[in-house]
Design an enzyme around this catalytic site. Structure first.
Site, mmCIF file in Angstrom:
data_model
loop_
_atom_site.group_PDB
_atom_site.id
_atom_site.type_symbol
_atom_site.label_atom_id
_atom_site.label_comp_id
_atom_site.label_asym_id
_atom_site.label_seq_id
_atom_site.Cartn_x
_atom_site.Cartn_y
_atom_site.Cartn_z
ATOM 1 N N ASP A 155 -8.236 47.679 13.372
ATOM 2 C CA ASP A 155 -9.482 48.423 13.154
ATOM 3 C C ASP A 155 -10.053 48.192 11.758
ATOM 4 O OD1 ASP A 155 -8.979 49.677 15.558
ATOM 5 O OD2 ASP A 155 -8.708 51.677 14.718
ATOM 6 N N TYR A 166 3.655 48.839 13.779
ATOM 7 C CA TYR A 166 2.705 49.371 12.790
ATOM 8 C C TYR A 166 3.418 50.375 11.896
ATOM 9 C CZ TYR A 166 -1.543 47.392 14.839
ATOM 10 O OH TYR A 166 -2.525 46.537 15.249
#
Lengths: 245, 245
Positions: free
Chosen positions: A53, A111
């Protein structure tokens, strides 16, 4: 045909994410493609493992591109690092078999989310962590994290636009731990929906603040009702840490 | 009269150094004084231990200010962190005896210089380290560093404007070491002249590159001829690490 695999690090702060958009928007894919196209003398597309993102960072993004031109991997690396801005770094370039595809071959992604949980801000990590002054209960966050492990429909934890694609994903592990004075959340899974890791981190933070009970998570998953965007942890704390093939 | 001691961290990237200048220039002292003056309702001067250069960072700057107003140290800390920009952080505020003076009472200062010695850039540390692609010989840098230890006239390693003040300083130690993938230089001394640590680091880098012999350093010191500014390591790699009282 040559196929090159790139290992890339970036500070995502000033980019609109990985994926190239129209209108010359500032994206990491766009930046790399534009430098590579200069080198190769023609337009080239690179395939990234993960579409991070806007504002999200990467310690280890993997990408590949194909070309008929013959360059030594070291030449590709040197050229990219010479012409890319300093917030994008190409750590490694290797020649790979023609069939290697950075997105389709990715088996697992990890992540890492970093939280700075002190009253005073952290001047050097302010763009790479979320600053929360209210004290988090790490035990509660650990407990909450376990409810996400396994195969679930993550509709409630996504902002994915397409409703046709499956929202079922498998999460292999969620670790919550304290290291280097940061509270960190490490999530490893087969893949993630749009905004999913940030919504998951935001929900663990709410559990850590006592705003929701860890045991309420299965119900939220089952409801398939999207959690509020307010429950989405800010982009700067998130780092793509590892891709497994 | 109350005397407050502040422990401060800052990312110096966008500041013209610690010391307040005229014309509303962007300095760290200026920022802190302006927030404190709001809190106290009158102008106040803060005294910093070290006048860091433009672009230099601090892990641990110490400062003090005096006021007739009575505030709990925790209130001062909360107010400053609320109104200062996120690249300046007040880690600690304590009440100290009236005689405490952050500059006059400082007995030793330690600076840390970080070098990233890889071909590819470091996206997250690009503002906090110097990026050098040519390989450094750390043994040569260690050897060179030892010539600075002791009491010397550092005229050759300064850009100090005043020629009236003494340029003699004592350096207690110079360490060159590899840690966290960075080559680091730690210099501890009673005090430093303007630009002195950067010129010293730049000279160690030249020794590491083989551009000068470590044994040439005593001659440079004795010459009292200023080394070229080109031999000054860039500001972003330098951090004020510790002040001893």
């Amino acid at each position: 045909m040559n196929n090159y695999r790139l290992l890339i690090q970036y500070d995502g702060s000033r980019y609109k994410g990985w994926q190239r958009l129209g209108n010359g928007e500032n994206t990491i894919q766009g930046k790399i493609e534009s430098v590579l196209s200069e080198m190769l003398g023609k337009e080239v597309e690179i395939i990234g493992s993960s579409r991070t993102d806007a504002g999200v960072h990467a310690f280890a993004q993997v990408a590949n591109f194909k070309t008929e031109k013959d360059f030594a991997p070291a030449e590709v690396k040197a050229y990219l690092n010479r012409y890319l801005p300093e917030d994008i770094s190409v750590v490694e370039v290797t020649s790979v078999p023609d069939r290697f595809h950075a997105r389709y071959n990715a088996k697992a992604k990890t992540y890492l989310y970093k939280i700075w949980n002190e009253e005073h801000p952290h001047p050097f990590m302010r763009k790479y962590s979320m600053h929360l002054t209210e004290k988090l209960d790490v035990a509660k966050m650990k407990e909450a994290g376990q409810y996400f492990v396994g195969t679930h429909d993550f509709t409630a934890f996504s902002n994915a636009k397409s409703k046709k694609k499956s929202s079922v994903r498998e999460i292999y592990s969620v670790e919550v731990f304290e290291e280097d004075d940061f509270i960190q959340i490490r999530v490893r899974g087969e893949g993630f929906l749009y905004n999913m890791v940030r919504k998951l981190a935001g929900t663990l933070i709410e559990a850590g603040l006592g705003a929701i009970a860890p045991s309420s998570i299965p119900g939220i998953l089952e409801s398939k009702e999207r959690v509020q965007t307010g429950r989405m942890a800010e982009a700067g704390g998130l780092h793509l840490e590892n891709i497994e093939f």
